[in-house]
Design a protein around this motif. Structure first.
Motif, short mmCIF file in Angstrom:
data_model
loop_
_atom_site.label_atom_id
_atom_site.label_comp_id
_atom_site.label_asym_id
_atom_site.label_seq_id
_atom_site.Cartn_x
_atom_site.Cartn_y
_atom_site.Cartn_z
N PHE A 149 0.84 -1.21 0.00
CA PHE A 149 0.00 0.00 0.00
C PHE A 149 0.87 1.26 0.00
N TRP A 150 1.85 1.31 0.92
CA TRP A 150 2.68 2.51 1.00
C TRP A 150 3.63 2.65 -0.19
N GLN A 151 3.95 1.53 -0.82
CA GLN A 151 4.76 1.62 -2.05
C GLN A 151 3.99 2.38 -3.13
N PHE A 152 2.71 2.01 -3.29
CA PHE A 152 1.90 2.67 -4.33
C PHE A 152 1.55 4.11 -3.94
N ILE A 153 1.39 4.35 -2.62
CA ILE A 153 1.19 5.73 -2.18
C ILE A 153 2.44 6.55 -2.48
N GLY A 154 3.62 5.94 -2.31
CA GLY A 154 4.88 6.62 -2.64
C GLY A 154 4.95 7.02 -4.09
N GLU A 155 4.49 6.13 -4.99
CA GLU A 155 4.44 6.47 -6.42
C GLU A 155 3.52 7.66 -6.64
N SER A 156 2.37 7.63 -5.97
CA SER A 156 1.41 8.73 -6.09
C SER A 156 2.03 10.03 -5.59
N LEU A 157 2.75 9.95 -4.45
CA LEU A 157 3.39 11.13 -3.88
C LEU A 157 4.44 11.70 -4.83
N MET A 158 5.20 10.83 -5.49
CA MET A 158 6.22 11.28 -6.42
C MET A 158 5.59 12.02 -7.61
N ILE A 159 4.52 11.45 -8.15
CA ILE A 159 3.85 12.07 -9.29
C ILE A 159 3.21 13.40 -8.87
N CYS A 160 2.60 13.42 -7.70
CA CYS A 160 1.96 14.65 -7.22
C CYS A 160 2.99 15.75 -6.94
N THR A 161 4.14 15.36 -6.38
CA THR A 161 5.19 16.35 -6.11
C THR A 161 5.71 16.95 -7.41
N LEU A 162 5.98 16.08 -8.39
CA LEU A 162 6.44 16.56 -9.70
C LEU A 162 5.39 17.47 -10.34
N SER A 163 4.13 17.06 -10.27
CA SER A 163 3.05 17.86 -10.87
C SER A 163 2.90 19.20 -10.17
#
Length: 798
Positions: A328-342
């Motif tokens: 779960f936190w791995q996929f949240i981490g991916e989401s966080l990375m994309i959101c930070t870049l965006s």
């Protein structure tokens, strides 16, 4: 472990470039819109927050009616008496200030400047408001006639780098020298009290007698209360006090108090600039939120659609010991990375687009707003919130996969998550359709406003501001202007027919003196009706002799000929024909006869129904209207400018078109319409972006089915219809859901207009058809591409 999460996230992002680009692009656009709209909303909500005493300041609104009158008339005006009497009478009032905004020609040496931000005010101005003086003494800066306080920018405009304090200026039609006594900081942009110069109120030379009357209400009054909670107790005292004050005087006068910080967004009465509306702020808040939701739903949709591609990865990780929480936190981490870049990209894009957005909203928002601690904290909270909101559902779906089913390949054929993806598409397009309908209806209403026959002609009419000192020069100016064959008419007046705000009282000879009819009024000359294209329905127009008969300056000799509109005649109980020749009185000291009746015309915003109006003769005026031919307009204007400079030495040649005055009445609606056009287009584009990505994954998942259908004889058209049909059905559901919502919203918005369009079925049909066409075009590329693939290749790879 965190390092491993980051490596896995980066690998996943670069492996799925198409979905990653769509996700980043969608979130970047959505966040950019939110940042820009948020800056605008923050600017509007913080109006006048710079004033440390703002919570204790109240604006005074006058309401009045004459005995026998149907209803109270209200407005942002008071007499000079209010400030003095309220301060002396009510212990809740610590101080009071009266103000009057004016356009004045200011002269310094040989320089003439039309100062449009000049304010006459009391010495108490600096006690009531929190403005900082850079030079001079606040107690003495405005305590006598002919004193001026200037802002830094105004001082630079007049004196350059010279020391301003002690310099002298002249005002038009005044032989006195005005001394600059103090220098102050420039007022903040988001302040309702707009000025570049403050002039001592005593310079206006108002008669002492005016302090004994609540009439002659041409000024704005602010009260500084001793405590911010005093406004309600004070309001309760004002009514009984005014009843005693007006007893036996044939009229009722009362005053309402408006909190200073509520005026800009909540008051129906403008301050020293046009107000905004809290309704429009809420609309923009809703648009920003909906755009962000669409962007997040696009992200959720694409990630849940991609879940099948990542199912084997999840299965393998679970088999070798990965726990559900870790996944779960791995996929949240991916989401966080994309959101930070965006988010980072959106900040850069917002900074780049800020000048365009300022032009769109007619504001001066600054880049410095991006660097405040509140903004930075807000951005960090936004990143976390979006990462959790947009990433939680895909992360839960992926982390809950059963490894046995996944590794056997049985999971791929299930319909897990389809209803969620379909629901999100419906919601996205429901939002888009609401925005399409809203934009469409607003544009139709604005088109109706801008093209409605108002009862006067505003095309090709130049408006020039004048001083009363030019009254005797007007006949010569008009004569010289009309030597040009392209000049059709020239008229002097106090107000254009676009916005007549002067308030008067009138009665017929059959009415008792204590009974009056409240009317709008406008002093005009004999050419006003012709220059503005008003239509006489009875009687005749004013003549030069009528102007002379009303200009003796002696109430015993003056005789007025009045022109009423149809509403005024009707209120007095007359038909237009019967009204002509009737004796009447305007404000008691202007006796005369009705000479003509003009057809009703809209002399205020279309938010307001047509009211009774009287036009009366007066020599001179504050404005000169010049009706010109549309042929060779630049040469005609150049001719007028040369004649003006030749005949008028005390005022520069400045003009604008009457159309501009009309458009100013609807600045808020026009700006909102333009902003909604832009953001509705962005919302639709974001919804289509998600639909494009989802249709791509749907086509990939159904490759084998497509191949089999083609082998069995299905055409490209059959395949394209099958694949796109599912999406079109969802859009149709969205239209059904969104139509009543949009109808309710637009019906409520239109209620604020006295003159408005009718909501017709075809408006919603056009908006729905547009949504269907946009959706069909969006998915058509992917479905046709999938349908054209060789079935042998598909079946071999599958």
């Amino acid at each position: 472990m965190i390092r491993n999460y980051l490596k896995t996230a980066l690998r996943s992002i670069f492996k799925n470039k198409t979905s990653s680009v769509i996700n980043v692009l969608g979130l970047t656009i959505g966040l950019t819109c939110c940042l820009l709209i948020g800056l605008y909303i923050e600017h509007e909500l913080n109006y006048d927050n710079f004033d440390t005493k703002g919570e204790r300041i109240a604006r005074v609104i006058m309401e009045y009616k004459f005995d026998g009158g149907a209803e109270f008339k209200k407005g942002n005006f008071t007499s000079v008496r209010v400030a003095k009497v309220f301060k002396q009478t009510f212990p809740e009032v610590e101080n009071a200030v009266k103000m009057s905004q004016a356009n004045e020609i200011v002269q310094y040496k040989d320089k003439l400047i039309n100062e449009k931000s000049l304010m006459y005010t009391d010495p108490s101005f600096f006690d009531v408001f929190s403005y900082k003086l850079l030079e001079g003494d606040a107690k003495t800066a405005l305590n006598a006639p002919y004193k001026i306080v200037m802002t830094e920018s105004a001082a630079k405009k007049y004196f350059g780098n010279e020391e301003p304090v002690g310099k002298t200026l002249k005002l038009e039609a005044d032989t006195n020298l005005y001394v600059v006594t103090a220098l102050m900081q420039d007022r903040p942009e988001n302040s309702q009290v707009k000025f570049d110069m403050l002039v001592s109120f005593s310079s206006m030379g108002l008669e002492k007698a005016r302090e004994d009357s609540y009439w002659d209400a041409n000024y704005t009054t602010y009260l500084l209360l001793k405590d911010k909670s005093s406004i309600k107790p004070l309001q309760a005292k004002i009514g009984p006090f005014m009843q005693k004050e007006m007893a036996g005087k044939g009229a009722s006068v009362n005053f309402d108090l408006e909190p200073f910080k509520k005026v800009h967004l909540y008051s129906e009465f403008d301050g020293f600039e046009p107000n905004n509306s809290i309704t429009y702020i809420h609309i923009l808040e809703g648009v920003a939120l909906l755009i962000l939701i669409i962007a997040c739903f696009t992200y959720i949709n694409l990630n849940t659609a991609r879940s099948i591609e990542r199912a084997r990865e999840v299965g393998v990780r679970k088999v070798i010991g990965a726990e559900k929480g870790q996944l779960f936190w791995q996929f949240i981490g991916e989401s966080l990375m994309i959101c930070t870049l965006s988010t980072l990209l959106s900040i850069v894009l917002a900074m780049f687009l800020l000048p365009v957005f300022n032009q769109l909203t007619d504001k001066s928002l600054h880049l410095s707003s991006f660097l405040t601690p509140q903004f930075i904290v807000g951005v960090l909270m936004l990143i976390v919130a979006i990462s959790l909101l947009a990433g939680s559902y895909p992360a839960l779906i992926l982390s809950n996969f059963q490894p046995v089913k996944v590794l056997k390949g049985s999971f791929k054929n299930t319909g897990a998550g389809q209803w969620v993806r379909k629901s999100l598409i419906v919601f996205q397009f429901a939002i888009s359709v609401v925005l399409i309908i809203t934009t469409f209806v607003m544009q139709n209403q604005l088109h109706f406003i801008l093209n409605k026959k108002l009862g006067y002609d505003r095309e090709h009419v130049l408006v020039m501001t004048m001083g009363w000192n030019l009254a005797n020069a007007i006949p010569l100016i008009k004569q010289e202007f009309k030597t040009n064959t392209h000049v059709k008419e020239v008229a002097a007046c106090y107000a254009t027919p676009v916005n007549i705000v002067g308030g008067y009282n009138m009665r017929s000879s059959a009415m008792p003196e204590t009974q009056q009819l409240a009317v709008a009024g406008n002093p005009i000359d004999q050419d006003y009706v012709k220059a503005t294209g008003l239509k006489l329905v009875a009687g005749s127009d004013l003549t030069e002799q009528d102007i002379k008969d009303a200009s003796y300056g002696d109430p015993k000799k003056d005789v007025y000929r009045f022109i009423l509109n149809e509403s005024a005649a009707r209120e007095l109980g007359w038909t237009p024909e019967k009204a002509v020749g009737q004796r009447m009185y305007l404000d008691a000291h202007r006796p005369g006869f009705v000479k003509g009746v003009v057809k009703d015309f809209n002399f205020e915003s279309l938010h307001t129904a047509i009211k009774p109006l009287v036009l009366f003769p007066q020599r001179g005026g504050r404005r000169l209207l010049v009706k010109i031919s549309c042929n060779d307009m630049p040469a005609t204007i150049a001719f007028l400018g040369s004649k003006w400079k030749e005949l008028v030495k005390s005022r520069p040649f400045e003009y604008h078109f009457m159309d501009e005055d009309f458009n100013k009445l609807y600045n808020s609606e026009l700006r909102l319409g333009t902003v909604l056009n832009v953001f509705a287009g962005i919302a639709i584009a974001l919804a289509c972006l998600g639909l494009l990505g989802l249709s791509s994954y749907t086509a990939k998942q159904r490759v084998k089915e497509i191949g089999i259908r083609k082998v069995l004889g299905a055409s490209v058209g059959n395949i394209a219809t099958m694949l796109s049909g599912d999406f079109i059905k969802l859009v149709l559901v969205a239209i059904v859901i969104s139509t009543p919502i949009a109808f309710a919203l637009m019906n409520k918005w239109l209620q604020s207009f006295a003159y408005k369009i009718n909501l017709s079925w075809w408006m919603f049909a056009v908006a729905g058809l547009a949504a269907v066409i946009i959706a069909a075009l969006t998915v058509s590329f992917q479905v046709v591409k999938a349908a054209l693939v060789n079935p042998v290749k598909n079946l071999r790879t599958e």
